[in-house]
Design an enzyme around this catalytic site. Sequence first.
Site, short mmCIF file in Angstrom:
data_model
loop_
_atom_site.label_atom_id
_atom_site.label_comp_id
_atom_site.label_asym_id
_atom_site.label_seq_id
_atom_site.Cartn_x
_atom_site.Cartn_y
_atom_site.Cartn_z
N LYS A 150 0.86 -1.19 0.00
CA LYS A 150 0.00 0.00 0.00
C LYS A 150 0.89 1.23 0.00
O LYS A 150 1.81 1.33 0.82
CB LYS A 150 -0.92 0.01 1.23
CG LYS A 150 -1.86 1.22 1.26
CD LYS A 150 -2.92 1.05 2.32
CE LYS A 150 -3.78 2.29 2.46
NZ LYS A 150 -4.79 2.14 3.51
N ARG A 178 1.19 -5.46 3.49
CA ARG A 178 0.10 -5.97 4.32
C ARG A 178 -0.48 -7.26 3.74
O ARG A 178 -0.32 -7.54 2.55
CB ARG A 178 -0.97 -4.89 4.52
CG ARG A 178 -1.59 -4.35 3.24
CD ARG A 178 -2.59 -3.23 3.52
NE ARG A 178 -3.48 -3.03 2.38
CZ ARG A 178 -4.55 -2.24 2.38
NH1 ARG A 178 -4.87 -1.57 3.46
NH2 ARG A 178 -5.30 -2.11 1.31
N ASP A 223 -16.67 -0.06 0.35
CA ASP A 223 -15.38 -0.48 -0.22
C ASP A 223 -14.37 -0.81 0.87
O ASP A 223 -13.30 -1.34 0.58
CB ASP A 223 -14.82 0.62 -1.15
CG ASP A 223 -14.80 1.98 -0.50
OD1 ASP A 223 -15.86 2.43 -0.06
OD2 ASP A 223 -13.71 2.58 -0.41
N ASN A 224 -14.70 -0.48 2.11
CA ASN A 224 -13.81 -0.81 3.22
C ASN A 224 -14.34 -1.95 4.08
O ASN A 224 -13.84 -2.20 5.16
CB ASN A 224 -13.58 0.42 4.11
CG ASN A 224 -12.77 1.49 3.40
OD1 ASN A 224 -12.02 1.19 2.47
ND2 ASN A 224 -12.92 2.73 3.81
P1 AMP Z 1 -9.73 4.94 1.27
O1 AMP Z 1 -10.40 6.17 1.74
O2 AMP Z 1 -8.29 4.82 1.68
O3 AMP Z 1 -10.50 3.71 1.57
O4 AMP Z 1 -9.65 5.06 -0.32
C1 AMP Z 1 -10.76 5.24 -1.14
C2 AMP Z 1 -10.34 5.13 -2.56
O5 AMP Z 1 -9.44 6.19 -2.88
C3 AMP Z 1 -9.64 3.86 -2.94
O6 AMP Z 1 -10.01 3.55 -4.25
C4 AMP Z 1 -8.18 4.23 -2.86
O7 AMP Z 1 -7.36 3.43 -3.66
C5 AMP Z 1 -8.23 5.67 -3.38
N1 AMP Z 1 -7.11 6.48 -2.90
C6 AMP Z 1 -6.93 6.98 -1.66
N2 AMP Z 1 -5.79 7.68 -1.58
C7 AMP Z 1 -5.21 7.62 -2.80
C8 AMP Z 1 -4.02 8.15 -3.37
N3 AMP Z 1 -3.16 8.88 -2.66
N4 AMP Z 1 -3.76 7.85 -4.65
C9 AMP Z 1 -4.59 7.11 -5.38
N5 AMP Z 1 -5.73 6.60 -4.92
C10 AMP Z 1 -6.05 6.84 -3.64
MG MG Z 2 -10.27 1.83 1.34
#
Ligand code: AMP
Ligand code: MG
Length: 610
Positions: free
Chosen positions: A214, A284, A361-362
């Site tokens: 990640k 991870r 998605d989480n």
């Molecule tokens: P999360 O809030 O971490 O669950 O992420 C939600 C979505 O945003 C997922 O599709 C992640 O892969 C994407 N995402 C979060 N941060 C980034 C980043 N810095 N670059 C690319 N995709 C991101």
């Molecule tokens: Mg996520």
Amino acid sequence: MSEEGVTFKIRFRVPDGASLQNTPPAPSVEMWRSCTALVFTVAAVSTFTPVHALEFCRSADPDCSGPADAQAAHARWNKDAANLTQHLELFKLSCKKLIEALPVDEIDGNFVRTVKNCIFSKSNPTPLRGSLRLAAVSKVVIEGILDVDVAVTRSEDFLLYASGAKLLPGSVPLAHRYGGHQFGYWAGQLGDGRAHLLGQYLNRKGETWELQLKGSGKTPYSRSGDGRAVIRSSVREFLCSEAMHFLGVPTSRAASLIVSEEPVLRDQFYNGNVATERGAVVLRLARSWFRFGSLEILAENGETELLKTLLNFVIREHFPLIRPDDPDRYLAFYSTVVSETARLIARWMSLGFAHGVCNTDNFSLLSVTIDYGPFGFVDSYDPGFVPNSSDDEGRYRMGAQAEAGLFNLERLLVALGPVLTHEQTRQAKIVLKGYLDIYQRRIRRLFRAKLGLLGEEEEEEEDDQLVALLLEMMKDTRSDFTMTFRQLSEASSDQLRSRNLTEMWALEDLSSHRLFSDWLVAYLQRLSRPQSEGDLRRQQRMKRVNPRYVLRNWMAESAIRKAERGDFSEVELLHRVLTAPFVTQDSAEEAGYAARPPLWAKGIKVSCSS
Ligand code: AMP
Ligand code: MG
């Protein structure tokens, strides 16, 4: 459902008469008059007992066993160590099973796009710039799951492999296509925007684990993101996944944390203050990284055959109790996810844990905790605790998590719609109706264990009342969640009876409540039934389910501040302490990890920015 969603009300009876502060005679049920107490949020059925954490420690992790087990564990450890992999070139990953069963994007290239008709896109990690440093490593994961000698992690090669600069033998890095409902709304295509699935590893215990990096760079799913993760969020993910495991909570795991000098720009609090931080990568692991959103995107796009293919794969690989040819297999799958999700959230609640971003998605299809972002362990008990400073409406406040789970399960049922018959959908709706009941039963079981209450079902109503009033008093007095339960475990019955609570700071806070004395009398009387075991045994049982140390935000924050200056000693200390959260440790006591949180803890904000 009430405004608090899954919060329910029960009646707690307090002794008759005006003098609630006076210690009443041994209370009998008839003597109590009712008062309504707001209770903890709703929970689940299972064979997963509250002492799971301890059993787990005993069976799997020498590092976490108590003193009595330590010698035997070390002997086992040394014997096994002889067979550990000494060279990473010999460490074999495989993507074969995944890519043979599940279609891969026909379009090649790491550019951002809308992807259709596949589960994965091939995507190579982008190496981090500047010198790399191994900031933290989990020996238990590296040796106990990956069968690799932890000494190997000190090599230059490990830095390259675990940060994405070099590919492990057999690895075909993949980014997974998924969608999701975020904060209640369909967000369309999301996917692994900064994660790379390196492949599966079949370990010598016969377990298959999927390894993922990640923060390892852009993929077709990066949207406007940079594909990176910064040090602070990576430290939090590394520490919390391991901490949750040792608390006995199903979770993804973390093997290593590598930090770089690559500058990464972040507006941490979304207020226009962009700062340069540094990129980091966490290696991870999970048995599977598929999420509710993995299925949702296929249903949303009308890709029904692919939806069946993915479901059949997940069921075959991860749901051994469901027959792959069972015509009701999707219903059975859904039913399992419903109960396991309820169990997982109950477990979070029993530890005062708020995930922070309960989007679909989480949420893992295997009901393990994944994607650690702005999570938090509550200090002063408050079901309205919102760990994510970006969550203005408190949608994912601690006390609303079971409700968030219900919403997500509703979305999952919609996603399964195209593969269920009319009758199966009807039955699935009935299953979903049972979710809160499962959750409630599980919560009851967990909280009874937290209070050390033994006995049969006839005691349950009385026990509910004890738990309900305790939580109500904790809320009113803002008593510390973790330490109230811990100190109730550590205090002897005599100490409680005489209210000798010196140095029991959380119980001292609690004792300011006008109903505390009454509650205590009722509690002590309840503890005396059944009488077969001594007080010491009761304390032992309770200490096994009530941790002394959890990853409080101030502890993570303090370690992160040092880590950002290149000092990872506190990350290491926390990692070590949290591998035995139920055992009092000198180093943790010195660091104040069981003490009243410092005043500055109240001002800490954790946002979605990571
Ligand atoms: P999360 O809030 O971490 O669950 O992420 C939600 C979505 O945003 C997922 O599709 C992640 O892969 C994407 N995402 C979060 N941060 C980034 C980043 N810095 N670059 C690319 N995709 C991101
Ligand atoms: Mg996520």
